[in-house]
Design a protein around this motif. Structure first.
Motif, PDB file in Angstrom:
ATOM      1  N   ALA A   1       3.165 -38.180  -5.623  1.00  0.00           N
ATOM      2  CA  ALA A   1       3.977 -38.370  -4.428  1.00  0.00           C
ATOM      3  C   ALA A   1       4.440 -37.017  -3.891  1.00  0.00           C
ATOM      4  CB  ALA A   1       5.170 -39.261  -4.739  1.00  0.00           C
ATOM      5  N   GLU A   2       4.511 -36.905  -2.578  1.00  0.00           N
ATOM      6  CA  GLU A   2       4.999 -35.689  -1.932  1.00  0.00           C
ATOM      7  C   GLU A   2       6.241 -36.016  -1.109  1.00  0.00           C
ATOM      8  OE1 GLU A   2       1.915 -33.756   0.312  1.00  0.00           O
ATOM      9  OE2 GLU A   2       0.458 -33.892  -1.336  1.00  0.00           O
ATOM     10  N   PRO A   3       7.342 -35.275  -1.339  1.00  0.00           N
ATOM     11  CA  PRO A   3       7.499 -34.243  -2.365  1.00  0.00           C
ATOM     12  C   PRO A   3       7.574 -34.840  -3.762  1.00  0.00           C
ATOM     13  CG  PRO A   3       9.593 -34.667  -1.299  1.00  0.00           C
ATOM     14  CD  PRO A   3       8.572 -35.464  -0.541  1.00  0.00           C
ATOM     15  N   PHE A   4       7.415 -33.973  -4.763  1.00  0.00           N
ATOM     16  CA  PHE A   4       7.436 -34.440  -6.145  1.00  0.00           C
ATOM     17  C   PHE A   4       8.747 -35.173  -6.434  1.00  0.00           C
ATOM     18  CE2 PHE A   4       8.489 -33.489 -10.692  1.00  0.00           C
ATOM     19  CZ  PHE A   4       7.483 -34.257 -11.267  1.00  0.00           C
ATOM     20  N   PRO A   5       8.675 -36.399  -6.974  1.00  0.00           N
ATOM     21  CA  PRO A   5       9.888 -37.211  -7.229  1.00  0.00           C
ATOM     22  C   PRO A   5      10.613 -36.747  -8.489  1.00  0.00           C
ATOM     23  CG  PRO A   5       7.936 -38.431  -7.884  1.00  0.00           C
ATOM     24  CD  PRO A   5       7.438 -37.146  -7.269  1.00  0.00           C
ATOM     25  N   ALA A   6      11.267 -35.612  -8.396  1.00  0.00           N
ATOM     26  CA  ALA A   6      11.858 -34.965  -9.570  1.00  0.00           C
ATOM     27  C   ALA A   6      12.868 -35.847 -10.288  1.00  0.00           C
ATOM     28  CB  ALA A   6      12.508 -33.641  -9.156  1.00  0.00           C
ATOM     29  N   SER A   7      13.692 -36.582  -9.539  1.00  0.00           N
ATOM     30  CA  SER A   7      14.745 -37.377 -10.180  1.00  0.00           C
ATOM     31  C   SER A   7      14.173 -38.452 -11.105  1.00  0.00           C
ATOM     32  CB  SER A   7      15.641 -38.023  -9.119  1.00  0.00           C
ATOM     33  OG  SER A   7      14.887 -38.879  -8.273  1.00  0.00           O
TER      34      SER A   7
END
Length: 342
Positions: free
Chosen positions: A160-166
């Motif tokens: 996914a963009e942006p990277f789903p950091a959470s």
């Protein structure tokens, strides 16, 4: 006229598609009813015995709408899986709304084979031309009560963009080792630099699993502030004595990344350590196929090679990648002499 009207209605994917967990069945190719539409019948006749559409048919752009329709409407599980995989391989450069609707619909199934294929087909809908419907569906799967589903979703959602950091930050605290390792692998690969990842990474450096202990070093260094980098130096010196060779190697390379030249002498004992510095964690995917998470600390998968690489970065010793064992031993001897000189 009636046949034309029927064809138009069937090509209306939203109207014809089954909802969510609609029941599908598994049919043997020989028992699969022939389609009344010539173009669909021709594709099904050309399918190899392993229930995959023929590559020559997947390469034809005109067949994409048929694959999308079958993925959205077929009650045959194997045929729907084949259609989802064909969709993924035939996906064009431009967005196709019916594609994302078919993928999103299949992401709600409880059939493992279909779900696995739908996750694989979701990649184009997670990138630059992101579909909110698909993104939300995959995000929901990362919190599934099923371990296998969580793993499959985490191994997809990183695109996914942006990277789903959470989402991946939450997964680092999952009680399951494979889930934590999967999340950590993708976080490091995505070169995350956000400081809120430092404390979780630092905690993982004390994890019971050696792969997590070792790989988390990369994340901790990437996300540490200057004061935390000083603290990491002392921690990594102690990890040079870890029981697992992957962790020892990662600690040596971590000290080099930190530029901890005062710790160079602590690396010398590792020049006598020829242990293999790889890590492997095996698991099964949604369809019970074997998968693995694999980490390797250095190009030559040995602790002494990692030590040579680290020393070359810390004290100016010039290490040329060895081509064979004899050359590696020659450079190890040169490194010992170089360290004595210092």
């Amino acid at each position: 006229m009636r046949r034309v009207l029927t064809l138009l209605l069937c090509l209306s994917f939203v109207a014809c598609a089954p909802r969510g967990n609609s029941e599908v069945t598994v049919a043997h190719p020989a028992e699969r009813p022939a389609s009344s539409r010539p173009e669909v019948a021709a594709l099904m006749r050309a399918m190899p015995e392993e229930d995959e559409f023929a590559p020559r048919d997947i390469d034809k752009a005109k067949n994409l709408p048929i694959f999308v329709e079958l993925a959205a409407t077929s009650q045959d599980e194997a045929l729907r899986v084949a259609a989802l995989r064909a969709m993924r391989d035939a996906y064009p450069a431009h967005a196709v709304d019916s594609y994302t609707r078919a993928v999103a619909r299949n992401l709600t199934t409880n059939q493992p084979g279909i779900l696995q294929a739908a996750l694989e087909a979701s990649s184009p809908s997670l990138g630059a031309e992101s579909s909110p419907e698909v993104r939300q569906a995959v995000r929901k799967l990362t919190a599934s009560p099923s371990r296998a589903v969580r793993l499959a979703a985490l191994d997809t959602y990183w695109q996914a963009e942006p990277f789903p950091a959470s989402t991946y930050l939450e997964a680092l605290a999952d009680p399951d080792t494979v889930i934590r390792a999967m999340a950590l692998q993708h976080i490091v690969q995505q070169k995350v630099r956000r400081h809120e990842f430092f404390q979780p990474a630092f905690r993982l450096m004390g994890d019971a699993d050696p792969g997590l202990r070792g790989k988390s070093i990369d994340l901790a260094i990437a996300t540490a502030n200057p004061q935390e980098r000083v603290m990491l130096t002392g921690r990594l010196v102690t990890m040079l004595r870890d029981i697992h060779p992957y962790v020892r190697s990662q600690a040596a390379l971590g000290l080099a990344q930190l530029g901890a030249w005062t710790a160079a002498s602590r690396l010398t004992p590792l020049l006598n350590d020829s242990s293999t510095n790889t890590y492997e964690l095996n698991y099964t995917n949604l369809v019970d196929e074997p998968e693995r998470i694999y980490f390797k600390a250095s190009r030559w998968p040995r602790v002494d090679d990692a030590a040579l690489t680290a020393l070359s970065r810390l004290n100016g010793f010039r290490y040329h990648e060895a081509r064979d064992e004899a050359e590696l031993q020659e450079q190890i001897q040169r490194a010992r002499l170089w360290n004595r000189r210092d």
